[in-house]
Motif scaffolding. Structure first.
Motif, short mmCIF file in Angstrom:
data_model
loop_
_atom_site.label_atom_id
_atom_site.label_comp_id
_atom_site.label_asym_id
_atom_site.label_seq_id
_atom_site.Cartn_x
_atom_site.Cartn_y
_atom_site.Cartn_z
N ARG A 43 1.08 -1.52 -0.18
CA ARG A 43 0.09 -0.17 -0.09
C ARG A 43 0.88 1.43 0.24
NH1 ARG A 43 -3.20 -3.75 2.94
NH2 ARG A 43 -5.08 -4.09 2.34
N LEU A 44 0.84 2.15 -1.00
CA LEU A 44 0.99 3.65 -0.79
C LEU A 44 0.81 4.22 1.04
CD1 LEU A 44 2.90 5.15 -2.19
CD2 LEU A 44 0.60 6.09 -3.40
N TYR A 45 -0.42 4.14 1.13
CA TYR A 45 -0.07 5.16 2.78
C TYR A 45 -0.22 4.67 3.71
CZ TYR A 45 -2.45 8.02 -1.05
OH TYR A 45 -2.67 8.37 -2.33
N THR A 46 0.25 4.71 4.77
CA THR A 46 0.35 4.07 6.18
C THR A 46 -0.75 4.20 6.47
OG1 THR A 46 2.07 4.11 8.55
CG2 THR A 46 2.04 5.98 6.97
N PRO A 47 -1.43 3.16 7.68
CA PRO A 47 -2.69 3.02 8.75
C PRO A 47 -2.55 4.67 9.61
CG PRO A 47 -1.80 1.34 7.76
CD PRO A 47 -0.96 1.69 7.54
N LYS A 48 -1.89 4.80 10.32
CA LYS A 48 -1.80 5.90 11.81
C LYS A 48 -2.04 6.65 10.83
CE LYS A 48 1.04 6.48 14.57
NZ LYS A 48 2.67 6.53 15.80
N LYS A 49 -1.12 7.30 9.58
CA LYS A 49 -1.35 8.55 8.92
C LYS A 49 -2.76 9.13 8.67
CE LYS A 49 3.42 9.76 9.57
NZ LYS A 49 4.09 10.45 8.28
N LEU A 50 -3.20 7.77 7.70
CA LEU A 50 -4.41 7.54 6.92
C LEU A 50 -5.68 7.67 7.98
CD1 LEU A 50 -5.49 7.46 4.20
CD2 LEU A 50 -5.47 4.63 3.88
N ARG A 51 -5.97 7.34 8.99
CA ARG A 51 -6.94 7.54 9.84
C ARG A 51 -8.03 8.96 9.99
NH1 ARG A 51 -3.98 3.20 13.08
NH2 ARG A 51 -4.66 0.76 12.08
N PRO A 52 -7.27 10.06 10.54
CA PRO A 52 -7.61 10.81 10.69
C PRO A 52 -8.03 11.14 9.27
CG PRO A 52 -5.24 11.37 11.54
CD PRO A 52 -5.02 9.63 10.48
N ILE A 53 -7.68 10.89 8.10
CA ILE A 53 -7.74 11.76 6.64
C ILE A 53 -9.22 10.71 6.36
CG2 ILE A 53 -7.65 11.83 4.46
CD1 ILE A 53 -4.28 12.20 5.27
N LEU A 54 -9.31 9.45 6.75
CA LEU A 54 -10.75 8.84 6.72
C LEU A 54 -11.48 9.48 7.22
CD1 LEU A 54 -9.13 5.67 6.66
CD2 LEU A 54 -10.32 6.60 5.00
N ASP A 77 -14.34 0.28 10.05
CA ASP A 77 -13.35 -0.14 11.02
C ASP A 77 -12.60 1.38 11.35
OD1 ASP A 77 -15.19 -2.18 10.80
OD2 ASP A 77 -13.30 -3.65 10.40
N ASN A 78 -11.99 1.57 11.14
CA ASN A 78 -11.37 3.08 10.87
C ASN A 78 -11.65 4.36 10.51
OD1 ASN A 78 -8.16 1.74 11.77
ND2 ASN A 78 -8.85 0.32 9.86
N ARG A 79 -12.83 4.04 10.88
CA ARG A 79 -13.36 5.87 10.56
C ARG A 79 -14.41 5.88 12.12
NH1 ARG A 79 -16.47 7.14 4.87
NH2 ARG A 79 -16.53 9.50 5.58
N ARG A 80 -14.48 5.22 13.16
CA ARG A 80 -14.82 5.06 13.84
C ARG A 80 -14.43 5.78 14.54
NH1 ARG A 80 -17.30 -1.02 14.19
NH2 ARG A 80 -18.62 -0.66 11.91
#
Length: 80
Positions: A43-54, A77-80
């Motif tokens: 994946r191109l994006y790291t989950p930790k930094k993507l969560r606030p964007i989501l 699950d990560n938008r909650r």
């Protein structure tokens, strides 16, 4: 091709890099990382930094999943 580089004598990975990014950039990559081995994440994006964007997005889970390369379930699950 530069007259200093013999394309046909390059290792296949350097031929592919030359085709992909050009000879000059291939030589930069060679100079910087030669002798190194590395793998690239799927994946191109790291989950930790993507969560606030989501969480801040108003787009649908389906659209965000396609955009960022994650499953709809993971996005939900990560938008909650």
């Amino acid at each position: 091709m530069s007259k200093n580089i013999v394309y046909d004598a390059l290792f296949p990975i350097y031929q592919e890099l030359s085709d992909l990014v050009g000879e000059e950039n291939m030589l930069k990559i060679y100079g910087y990382w030669r002798g190194s081995q590395f793998s690239l994440p799927m994946r191109l994006y790291t989950p930790k930094k993507l969560r606030p964007i989501l969480k801040a997005s108003r787009a649908s889970n389906k659209d965000l999943a396609r955009l960022y390369g994650y499953s709809e379930r993971w996005v939900r699950d990560n938008r909650r």
